[in-house]
Design a protein around this motif. Structure first.
Motif, PDB file in Angstrom:
ATOM      1  N   GLN A  95       0.919  -1.170  -0.013  1.00  0.00           N
ATOM      2  CA  GLN A  95      -0.090   0.075  -0.077  1.00  0.00           C
ATOM      3  C   GLN A  95       0.808   1.205   0.170  1.00  0.00           C
ATOM      4  OE1 GLN A  95      -2.987  -0.102   3.165  1.00  0.00           O
ATOM      5  NE2 GLN A  95      -3.233  -2.247   2.925  1.00  0.00           N
TER       6      GLN A  95
ATOM      7  N   THR B 225      -2.226  -1.932  -3.808  1.00  0.00           N
ATOM      8  CA  THR B 225      -3.261  -0.914  -3.552  1.00  0.00           C
ATOM      9  C   THR B 225      -2.991   0.358  -2.904  1.00  0.00           C
ATOM     10  OG1 THR B 225      -3.739  -1.877  -1.371  1.00  0.00           O
ATOM     11  CG2 THR B 225      -4.639  -3.065  -3.256  1.00  0.00           C
ATOM     12  N   HIS B 226      -4.088   1.186  -2.969  1.00  0.00           N
ATOM     13  CA  HIS B 226      -3.836   2.577  -2.119  1.00  0.00           C
ATOM     14  C   HIS B 226      -2.580   2.993  -2.853  1.00  0.00           C
ATOM     15  CE1 HIS B 226      -6.950   2.292   1.065  1.00  0.00           C
ATOM     16  NE2 HIS B 226      -6.515   0.831   0.841  1.00  0.00           N
TER      17      HIS B 226
ATOM     18  N   ASP C 248      -6.058   6.944  -6.369  1.00  0.00           N
ATOM     19  CA  ASP C 248      -5.525   5.909  -7.208  1.00  0.00           C
ATOM     20  C   ASP C 248      -5.137   6.704  -8.726  1.00  0.00           C
ATOM     21  OD1 ASP C 248      -5.221   4.027  -5.218  1.00  0.00           O
ATOM     22  OD2 ASP C 248      -7.026   2.599  -6.021  1.00  0.00           O
TER      23      ASP C 248
ATOM     24  N   ASP D  65      -1.422  -8.500  -3.844  1.00  0.00           N
ATOM     25  CA  ASP D  65      -2.579  -7.288  -4.045  1.00  0.00           C
ATOM     26  C   ASP D  65      -1.691  -5.733  -3.757  1.00  0.00           C
ATOM     27  OD1 ASP D  65      -4.467  -9.033  -4.212  1.00  0.00           O
ATOM     28  OD2 ASP D  65      -5.679  -8.550  -2.477  1.00  0.00           O
TER      29      ASP D  65
ATOM     30  N   GLY E 141      -5.438  -1.767  -7.184  1.00  0.00           N
ATOM     31  CA  GLY E 141      -6.575  -0.915  -6.777  1.00  0.00           C
ATOM     32  C   GLY E 141      -7.673  -1.484  -5.817  1.00  0.00           C
ATOM     33  N   HIS E 142      -7.663  -1.081  -4.471  1.00  0.00           N
ATOM     34  CA  HIS E 142      -8.675  -2.039  -3.795  1.00  0.00           C
ATOM     35  C   HIS E 142     -10.126  -1.774  -3.849  1.00  0.00           C
ATOM     36  CE1 HIS E 142      -8.922   1.463  -1.311  1.00  0.00           C
ATOM     37  NE2 HIS E 142      -9.594   0.812  -0.607  1.00  0.00           N
TER      38      HIS E 142
END
Length: 387
Positions: free
Chosen positions: A200, A230-231, A262, A228, A253-254
């Motif tokens: 993240q 993300t953020h 994002d 994953d 991208g969660h």
């Protein structure tokens, strides 16, 4: 004659002293900033990995290892990658860095120039990753984790051989930069995040020659993602990895509600990866920019490359075998994504494509060589994963 006896005895003493001060297998033995001993214990040879790092490897494999790296087989054309020695410590900090978006924004060098630590249990690993300075951490063997491990910036985390890695939990990092994760096995990740890798708000990440798997004996939500990102993470490359036996593989991208954070971020390259016996998210990309090339998708239950929420992607020279929905732009999303696809081999699944928006990502801002689609399947099956 007495002087000859004296010289022989002196040489024996020097040899004994040297042996007692030499390094065991997989320990550092050289490099531009190295100040320790340059010799290795009997049966080992000090092998140069790059300008900053040499390591003690078994003499029987050292010549092959040295040849592999010094002849630049681990080069800028990953389609011709020729890593063959199972005892190799991967070249995570050389000038031949990642291909793709991780090569931009100053590049991704991990712990280059820092101290090297070899670890074989959780407490050693936790101690090594806490250090704030640049560092190369070599994992020797499979470490059983009871909780997720948090990485700091400027870290290379490398498997000592093809059977090194972590199980039971995963890696987590947030608000860091310059991370290399290489030549490691990740399995049965049920830690705090239920991801094998959870990144993240971090930049310049290279995940290379790793293997990720859990199982499909539980429901699809028992585990979360294998990888994953993300953020607002950015400048990421995942290359030459094997990902198998899992449902939700890789989310980029969660959330559909995260456009403010994002948009303009999440630049990511997936190349030369092997996805097999999996469900979906290969990857699933929201808001970002993706280059997906020379991957193999085999026995995919639900969907492969899913581009949504205004994300842009160039998807080229991939091979799909019994893989449903090879490419989609409107799957489970209130807003479509955009794709340019070319030179893909869809096998018998082309009619399940769902590309509703043609994108504008014709080129990418870095050099790469895409392998011919006809050769991709054999190349990836033989070379993806730890070496």
């Amino acid at each position: 004659m007495k002087s000859l006896y004296f010289l022989t005895a002196l040489l024996q003493i020097v040899a004994i002293y040297a042996q007692n001060n030499c390094n065991p297998k997989f320990y550092q033995c050289g490099g531009q900033t190295w100040k320790g001993s340059n010799c290795c214990n009997p049966g080992l040879q000090c092998v140069k990995i790059n300008d900053y790092y040499s390591t003690c490897l078994p003499s029987s494999s050292s010549s092959n290892t040295s040849s592999n790296y010094n002849n630049n087989n681990y080069n800028t054309n990953y389609g011709n990658n020729n890593i063959s020695n199972a005892s190799n410590v991967q070249n995570a900090s050389s000038n031949s860095g990642p291909i793709g978006y991780a090569s931009l924004n100053g590049g991704t060098t991990g712990g280059q120039g820092g101290q090297t630590y070899t670890v074989s249990n959780q407490s050693q690993l936790e101690s090594a990753v806490k250090k704030n300075e640049a560092k190369i951490i070599i994992i020797n063997g499979i470490i059983k984790l009871t909780n997720d491990i948090t990485l700091n910036s400027n870290t290379s985390l490398i498997g000592a051989n093809k059977n090194s890695g972590i199980t039971g939990a995963g890696l987590h990092f947030k608000n860091v930069k310059n991370i290399i994760i290489q030549n490691l096995k990740f399995s049965y990740c049920v830690g705090n995040n239920k991801d094998c890798i959870n990144a993240q708000k971090s930049t310049n990440i290279w995940i290379d020659h790793c293997e990720f798997f859990n199982d499909r004996n539980h429901g699809k939500d028992y585990y979360d993602g294998l990888v994953d990102i993300t953020h607002a993470c950015d400048y990421v490359t995942m290359s030459w990895c094997s990902l198998h036996d899992h449902y939700k593989v890789s989310l980029i991208g969660h959330s559909e509600k995260n456009a403010a954070e994002d948009t303009g971020k999440l630049h990511i390259t997936y190349h030369h990866n092997y996805f097999k016996n999996v469900g979906s998210r290969l990857p699933s990309l929201r808001f970002g920019t993706g280059h997906v090339y020379n991957n193999v998708y085999e026995n995919v239950e639900s969907s492969c490359v899913s581009i949504r929420m205004s994300a842009q992607a160039l998807v080229e020279n991939n091979v799909y075998r019994n893989a449903k929905r090879p490419i989609s732009t409107n799957l489970d999303t209130p807003e479509e994504g955009y794709v340019i696809q070319r030179n893909n081999d869809f096998g018998n699944t082309a009619n399940t494509n769902s590309i509703t928006k043609i994108g504008s990502l014709n080129t990418v801002p870095y050099k790469y060589t895409a392998d011919n689609t006809n050769s991709v399947y054999d190349i990836i099956r033989n070379k993806a994963g730890p070496q």
